[in-house]
Design a protein around this motif. Sequence first.
Motif, short mmCIF file in Angstrom:
data_model
loop_
_atom_site.label_atom_id
_atom_site.label_comp_id
_atom_site.label_asym_id
_atom_site.label_seq_id
_atom_site.Cartn_x
_atom_site.Cartn_y
_atom_site.Cartn_z
N PHE A 205 0.83 -1.20 0.00
CA PHE A 205 0.00 0.00 0.00
C PHE A 205 0.86 1.25 0.00
CE2 PHE A 205 -3.61 -2.48 2.07
CZ PHE A 205 -4.36 -2.49 0.91
N LEU A 206 1.90 1.25 0.83
CA LEU A 206 2.76 2.42 0.94
C LEU A 206 3.43 2.73 -0.40
CD1 LEU A 206 3.87 4.58 2.81
CD2 LEU A 206 5.75 3.01 3.42
N ALA A 208 2.31 1.88 -3.39
CA ALA A 208 1.27 2.35 -4.32
C ALA A 208 0.91 3.81 -4.04
CB ALA A 208 0.03 1.47 -4.20
N VAL A 209 0.84 4.17 -2.75
CA VAL A 209 0.51 5.55 -2.39
C VAL A 209 1.59 6.51 -2.90
CG1 VAL A 209 0.39 7.15 -0.43
CG2 VAL A 209 -0.93 5.03 -0.40
N ILE A 210 2.85 6.13 -2.72
CA ILE A 210 3.95 7.00 -3.16
C ILE A 210 3.93 7.17 -4.68
CG2 ILE A 210 6.47 7.17 -3.35
CD1 ILE A 210 6.62 5.77 -0.62
N LEU A 211 3.73 6.07 -5.40
CA LEU A 211 3.71 6.14 -6.86
C LEU A 211 2.51 6.94 -7.38
CD1 LEU A 211 4.72 2.46 -7.75
CD2 LEU A 211 6.11 4.51 -8.05
N GLU A 212 1.35 6.73 -6.78
CA GLU A 212 0.14 7.38 -7.28
C GLU A 212 0.01 8.82 -6.81
OE1 GLU A 212 -3.31 5.05 -6.43
OE2 GLU A 212 -2.55 3.28 -7.48
N LEU A 213 0.64 9.14 -5.69
CA LEU A 213 0.53 10.51 -5.18
C LEU A 213 1.16 11.50 -6.15
CD1 LEU A 213 -0.35 12.38 -2.94
CD2 LEU A 213 1.84 11.97 -1.78
N ALA A 214 2.29 11.12 -6.74
CA ALA A 214 2.93 12.00 -7.72
C ALA A 214 2.00 12.23 -8.91
CB ALA A 214 4.25 11.39 -8.17
N ASP A 215 1.34 11.17 -9.38
CA ASP A 215 0.40 11.30 -10.49
C ASP A 215 -0.78 12.17 -10.10
OD1 ASP A 215 1.98 9.68 -12.05
OD2 ASP A 215 0.88 7.84 -11.55
N ALA A 216 -1.25 12.01 -8.85
CA ALA A 216 -2.39 12.80 -8.38
C ALA A 216 -2.06 14.28 -8.35
CB ALA A 216 -2.82 12.31 -7.00
N LEU A 217 -0.85 14.61 -7.90
CA LEU A 217 -0.46 16.01 -7.84
C LEU A 217 -0.33 16.61 -9.24
CD1 LEU A 217 2.19 15.85 -4.96
CD2 LEU A 217 -0.17 16.70 -4.85
N LYS A 218 0.16 15.80 -10.18
CA LYS A 218 0.25 16.28 -11.57
C LYS A 218 -1.14 16.48 -12.16
CE LYS A 218 4.66 13.97 -12.60
NZ LYS A 218 5.31 12.88 -13.40
N GLN A 219 -2.05 15.60 -11.82
CA GLN A 219 -3.41 15.68 -12.34
C GLN A 219 -4.14 16.91 -11.84
OE1 GLN A 219 -6.75 12.99 -10.99
NE2 GLN A 219 -6.34 12.01 -12.96
N GLY A 220 -3.78 17.36 -10.66
CA GLY A 220 -4.45 18.50 -10.06
C GLY A 220 -5.48 18.05 -9.04
N ILE A 221 -5.70 18.90 -8.06
CA ILE A 221 -6.61 18.56 -6.96
C ILE A 221 -7.72 19.61 -6.85
CG2 ILE A 221 -6.79 18.18 -4.47
CD1 ILE A 221 -3.82 17.39 -4.52
N ASP A 222 -8.94 19.14 -6.87
CA ASP A 222 -10.08 20.02 -6.67
C ASP A 222 -10.36 20.09 -5.16
OD1 ASP A 222 -12.46 21.36 -6.55
OD2 ASP A 222 -13.49 20.16 -8.07
N LEU A 223 -10.08 21.24 -4.57
CA LEU A 223 -10.19 21.37 -3.12
C LEU A 223 -11.63 21.18 -2.62
CD1 LEU A 223 -7.83 24.43 -2.45
CD2 LEU A 223 -7.33 21.99 -2.23
#
Length: 277
Positions: A205-206, A208-223
């Motif tokens: 899990f850890l 996967a979180v590290i790998l996907e977090l970078a993608d999530a930040l690139k994708q952008g976050i809707d607050l």
Amino acid sequence: MTILNAIILGVIQGITEFLPVSSTGHLCVLNNLFDIVTVSDGHLLFDVLLKLGTLSAVIVVYWQDIAQMFFEMLHFVGVGPLAGKQQPRYPAARLFIMLVFATLPLLLAVPIRRMMDALYYRSFFVGAAIILTGCVLYVSDKMVQGKKRENGITAFDAVIIGLCQCISVIPGLSRTGISVTAGISTGLRADFALKFSYLLSLPAFLGAVILELADALKQGIDLHNIPAYLIGMLGAMLAGIAALSFMRKFFERGKFGGFAYYCWVFGVLSIILTLIF
């Protein structure tokens, strides 16, 4: 994303992650057939937080084992509160080392992770993979469990379990079901195979979180979605705790049979619905 959707997906993630029925497969089917949520539409961070929720559930349920591994490893190297005390064996420290051996094969899964992500949107394939999970669970039921526990598991056993866990990057294949079956096949006691599988999920899990977090930040976050995300993560954690507690008691018999039939029914229904819609 609505709060209701977040709660539904969080609970499904938490329950199905620790039951041998493939959480990814269930979320995929709900996503593709009913369009409850689409990760590619800006909700990748939600997927990361769901994984954090399920990781937290393992820590809560197995905190004593995790703490014992930590303190025994400190004692093993001569520091910490146990230093200087008689400790002829280090079962928890040995368990930690075996978990490290089992985690190493995950490095092989990293290059193919993105290839497998494309299969997430193919419900027919995922349904077939869930049916295959049922077959694995059925075979597991027929195996004669061994007697190995912390002091019996070998590095070879751990690597075999880790390699089998890598296969579960395919959407629809249950990480729990495959890794527990692999553990039983190497001679582990069924209840210890289950415990080993759940503890092994922590680095999985850890990572996967590290790998996907970078993608999530690139994708952008809707607050605006953050409150729903956090509620979904809490739902995943609480549902995960309940599922873990249930499985620890249920698996004292060491049987997966009922889950095999569930996977077959769910997989077939998924394929049928895919063909209809």
